[in-house]
Motif scaffolding. Structure first.
Motif, PDB file in Angstrom:
ATOM      1  N   UNK A 188       0.824  -1.217   0.000  1.00 36.22           N
ATOM      2  CA  UNK A 188       0.000   0.000   0.000  1.00 36.22           C
ATOM      3  C   UNK A 188       0.850   1.257   0.000  1.00 36.22           C
ATOM      4  N   UNK A 189       2.104   1.181   0.508  1.00 33.40           N
ATOM      5  CA  UNK A 189       2.976   2.358   0.564  1.00 33.40           C
ATOM      6  C   UNK A 189       3.791   2.569  -0.705  1.00 33.40           C
ATOM      7  N   UNK A 190       3.640   1.683  -1.675  1.00 28.65           N
ATOM      8  CA  UNK A 190       4.400   1.803  -2.913  1.00 28.65           C
ATOM      9  C   UNK A 190       3.751   2.842  -3.813  1.00 28.65           C
ATOM     10  N   UNK A 191       4.472   3.917  -4.080  1.00 28.26           N
ATOM     11  CA  UNK A 191       3.929   4.996  -4.911  1.00 28.26           C
ATOM     12  C   UNK A 191       3.971   4.613  -6.382  1.00 28.26           C
ATOM     13  N   UNK A 192       3.126   5.293  -7.153  1.00 29.01           N
ATOM     14  CA  UNK A 192       3.084   5.050  -8.591  1.00 29.01           C
ATOM     15  C   UNK A 192       4.406   5.424  -9.241  1.00 29.01           C
ATOM     16  N   UNK A 193       5.041   6.481  -8.748  1.00 27.91           N
ATOM     17  CA  UNK A 193       6.313   6.912  -9.315  1.00 27.91           C
ATOM     18  C   UNK A 193       7.401   5.865  -9.174  1.00 27.91           C
ATOM     19  N   UNK A 194       7.499   5.246  -8.002  1.00 25.95           N
ATOM     20  CA  UNK A 194       8.519   4.211  -7.801  1.00 25.95           C
ATOM     21  C   UNK A 194       8.226   2.983  -8.660  1.00 25.95           C
ATOM     22  N   UNK A 195       6.950   2.619  -8.765  1.00 27.56           N
ATOM     23  CA  UNK A 195       6.585   1.443  -9.562  1.00 27.56           C
ATOM     24  C   UNK A 195       6.948   1.668 -11.028  1.00 27.56           C
ATOM     25  N   UNK A 196       6.572   2.811 -11.569  1.00 26.23           N
ATOM     26  CA  UNK A 196       6.854   3.087 -12.978  1.00 26.23           C
ATOM     27  C   UNK A 196       8.357   3.282 -13.218  1.00 26.23           C
ATOM     28  N   UNK A 197       9.076   3.813 -12.232  1.00 27.49           N
ATOM     29  CA  UNK A 197      10.520   4.011 -12.392  1.00 27.49           C
ATOM     30  C   UNK A 197      11.243   2.679 -12.548  1.00 27.49           C
ATOM     31  N   UNK A 198      10.854   1.696 -11.733  1.00 31.29           N
ATOM     32  CA  UNK A 198      11.471   0.375 -11.833  1.00 31.29           C
ATOM     33  C   UNK A 198      11.091  -0.296 -13.147  1.00 31.29           C
ATOM     34  N   UNK A 199       9.814  -0.206 -13.511  1.00 33.69           N
ATOM     35  CA  UNK A 199       9.344  -0.885 -14.728  1.00 33.69           C
ATOM     36  C   UNK A 199       9.943  -0.269 -15.983  1.00 33.69           C
ATOM     37  N   UNK A 200      10.222   1.022 -15.967  1.00 39.01           N
ATOM     38  CA  UNK A 200      10.669   1.734 -17.158  1.00 39.01           C
ATOM     39  C   UNK A 200      12.181   1.825 -17.252  1.00 39.01           C
ATOM     40  N   UNK A 201      12.910   1.167 -16.354  1.00 40.64           N
ATOM     41  CA  UNK A 201      14.369   1.255 -16.361  1.00 40.64           C
ATOM     42  C   UNK A 201      14.958   0.567 -17.585  1.00 40.64           C
ATOM     43  N   UNK A 202      14.435  -0.614 -17.919  1.00 35.38           N
ATOM     44  CA  UNK A 202      14.956  -1.370 -19.048  1.00 35.38           C
ATOM     45  C   UNK A 202      14.289  -0.927 -20.344  1.00 35.38           C
ATOM     46  N   UNK A 203      14.974  -1.026 -21.475  1.00 39.24           N
ATOM     47  CA  UNK A 203      14.363  -0.657 -22.762  1.00 39.24           C
ATOM     48  C   UNK A 203      13.248  -1.615 -23.142  1.00 39.24           C
ATOM     49  N   UNK A 204      12.378  -1.173 -24.057  1.00 37.06           N
ATOM     50  CA  UNK A 204      11.216  -1.974 -24.426  1.00 37.06           C
ATOM     51  C   UNK A 204      11.566  -3.300 -25.066  1.00 37.06           C
ATOM     52  N   UNK A 205      12.677  -3.342 -25.825  1.00 31.19           N
ATOM     53  CA  UNK A 205      13.027  -4.587 -26.506  1.00 31.19           C
ATOM     54  C   UNK A 205      13.613  -5.637 -25.567  1.00 31.19           C
ATOM     55  N   UNK A 206      13.761  -5.300 -24.294  1.00 36.73           N
ATOM     56  CA  UNK A 206      14.273  -6.290 -23.348  1.00 36.73           C
ATOM     57  C   UNK A 206      13.259  -7.383 -23.080  1.00 36.73           C
TER      58      UNK A 206
END
Length: 605
Positions: free
Chosen positions: A397-415
């Motif tokens: 519940x304490x996980x912000x949207x910004x942190x979630x998207x930051x981790x998910x968007x770290x790698x390029x799309x073709x990964x």
């Protein structure tokens, strides 16, 4: 009285007469009782009743102290900060009295220090205690790696005097040279000649040159650091150093805290081990590095320690598992359950490393230069690991949207070969955070490339009420394009598939036009149903045609009519006659003959 005070063999290292702490009275039971004492020396609250002459003949410090008490008949002196305590002082006194005892690895460091403290040098007597102990160090201790480690362990309570007397330096240098020699000898023992006469290393023979690793675990961290730095400079293999670090850390941290000096707590150990890690990649396991990082986070180690560990972990992140990445956060209640920021920094380091590999991202090459499947590459492995990590932390519940998207968007799309794992993580996050606005949900869904979803994931997304309407419309449109491609392939197997127009719908865009998204949604659902029905009909028709073709083959095989054969022969003969006259008419006759043949023998369906 015999002046020789010790005897030893070069192979013998254990004490024959151990000196232990004992009650005050027994300390003088070996002294001369028929001569009255004329000097009392007090050490740590214990008084020793001794005689001036034996002490003055060997100890320069005692001689200087007695110079101020020449007229006194009975003298009392108090010695402070005696190295080794009263037990070591008693050995020095025995030497002055000429009483035999044996120098061993358990007392040679203390005797070196006490001889320097009492100034028992050659200036005051020949073959004094300083010369005897230095001789034992050089001729016995420094020739054995195990004995050097034992003496170094004894020096831990004698600092800084043991450092000033070069005892630590001698032992460390000897350990480094002996460890390197053991490694070289072990490498030579594994050499053998092959059948062709070439010299090579037999990898099946176990390397026994690292036996000293276990012995180093008894050292305190400051002594251990000096040994590791010395053997690294000497040229010992980084793999051996890494193995030693793992063994030392595991044994030290498992000890009872009462055995660890308070000034060298676990935090100091973690920071020191982090600084000693070899620069070479894969010298220690990724699980060990992440274990150190987990401890560093919990103990709040310095930034350089954590940064060093994160950099090393990022260099071999593809070898990690999900459990390795689940690093607990601090004790603050408003923080996430797991340390997301640390994992994000590691991913950034890994992505930067991949970017520097000159376009070879996501692909491995074998010895022949061919490209292996991307699923075997480090980048794809890490992408799968990240998706699993996101799914694990999404319910927090304490996980912000910004942190979630930051981790998910770290790698390029073709990964990602498929976005099923990322879609699952996003769906879990949407389910656990139902208070998100439409804009936040659209931002979250932009992470997903819906074209890379599997058939099952696409079907689930088309009926997922948690997704925004625009995302569902996009999924339905992609599903429609896939159905059209399937229809085209069914009608003509050789026809190339209709490419998906990337300019119409992408991951971050939705359909636009005069109609509303909800109208698009209903229209696409209706068209998809019609396309599915048409696809089913085409497949049924294809099955009927295939059955008819099989029946025709069977009829031809059973037919043995000579009339049919003669008729066909005559027709082909006429074709041969017309071939030279009119090529065009011959071709037309052939076509008509083929049509007549097929029409007569094709069953009506």
């Amino acid at each position: 009285m015999d002046r020789s005070f010790f005897h030893h063999e070069e192979h013998q290292r254990h004490a024959l007469v151990p000196i232990c702490s004992s009650p005050p009275l027994p300390h003088t039971n070996w002294m001369l009782t028929d001569v009255p004492s004329d000097i009392t020396i007090e050490i740590d609250g214990i008084s020793l009743y001794l005689h001036k002459f034996p002490l003055l003949s060997r100890c320069g410090r005692i001689r200087k102290l007695l110079a101020d008490h020449r007229k006194a008949e009975i003298i009392k002196l108090e010695l402070l900060n005696v190295p080794g305590g009263i037990d070591t002082f008693e050995l020095a006194v025995k030497f002055c009295y000429g009483i035999n005892f044996e120098i061993t690895t358990t007392n040679v460091a203390q005797l070196c220090c006490i001889s320097d403290y009492l100034e028992m040098s050659e200036e005051y007597s020949n073959e004094n205690l300083s010369l005897r102990t230095e001789s034992y160090l050089d001729t016995v201790v420094c020739k054995s790696l195990e004995m050097c480690i034992d003496v170094l362990h004894q020096c831990e309570s004698l600092l800084p005097l043991a450092d000033e007397l070069k005892i630590v330096e001698k032992c460390v240098d000897s350990i480094a040279s002996k460890a390197y020699a053991e490694q070289v000898a072990s490498s030579f023992s594994r050499l053998e000649y092959s059948s062709s006469g070439r010299l090579h290393t037999n990898k099946q023979v176990k390397c026994n040159g690292d036996w000293w690793i276990e012995d180093l675990s008894i050292l305190r961290i400051d002594m251990y650091r000096k040994v590791i730095e010395a053997i690294r400079c000497r040229g010992v293999r980084p793999e051996s150093i890494g193995t030693s670090l793992v063994n030392y850390t595991e044994k030290l941290l498992k000890r009872n805290p009462s055995y660890i000096d308070p000034s060298y707590e676990k935090k100091v150990v973690i920071e020191a081990i982090s600084a000693l890690l070899p620069q070479e990649k894969s010298t220690v396991s990724i699980s060990f590095l992440l274990g150190l990082l987990r401890s560093a986070v919990m103990l709040d180690c310095n930034i350089s320690c954590k940064s060093n560990l994160e950099r090393r972990i990022g260099a071999q992140l593809d070898m990690a598992t999900l459990d390795d990445l689940l690093i607990p956060s601090g004790k603050c209640s408003d923080e996430t359950l797991f340390d997301v920021d640390t994992v994000h920094r590691i991913l950034v380091i890994f992505a930067q490393q991949e970017d520097s590999e000159e376009g070879e991202l996501g692909y491995d090459y074998d010895s022949e230069g061919s490209v292996n499947p991307p699923t075997q590459s480090a980048l794809v492995k890490v992408a799968t690991l990240v998706d699993s990590f996101l799914a694990e932390i999404a319910p927090d519940a304490n996980l912000s949207l910004g942190k979630f998207t930051a981790v998910a968007d770290t790698l390029p799309g073709y990964a990602r070969v498929t976005d099923d794992g990322l879609y699952r993580a996003v769906d879990i996050y949407l389910k656990a955070h139902q208070g998100l606005s439409d804009a936040e949900r659209r931002r979250l869904c932009k992470l997903i490339d819906f074209q890379k979803l599997s058939e099952e994931a696409t079907a689930h997304a088309a009926q997922n009420d948690r997704l925004p309407v625009q995302a569902v419309v996009q999924v339905l449109y992609i599903e429609q394009v896939k159905l059209r491609n399937s229809l085209c392939c069914t009608i003509s197997e050789g026809t190339q598939k209709i490419p998906y127009p990337p300019h119409q719908v992408t991951s971050g865009q939705v359909l636009s036009g005069a109609v509303t998204p909800r109208d698009n949604y209903s229209n696409l659902r209706r068209e998809n149903r019609e396309l599915k029905l048409e696809l089913t009909r085409m497949r049924m028709r294809l099955n009927d045609l295939e059955k008819g073709h099989e029946n025709m083959k069977q009829d031809l095989q059973k037919s043995s009519s000579k009339k049919l054969v003669n008729s066909i022969t005559k027709k082909f003969g006429s074709l041969t006659w017309f071939r030279d006259k009119s090529p065009f008419r011959a071709s037309a006759s052939t076509s008509e003959c083929s049509k007549s043949f097929v029409s007569k023998h094709t069953p009506i369906s």
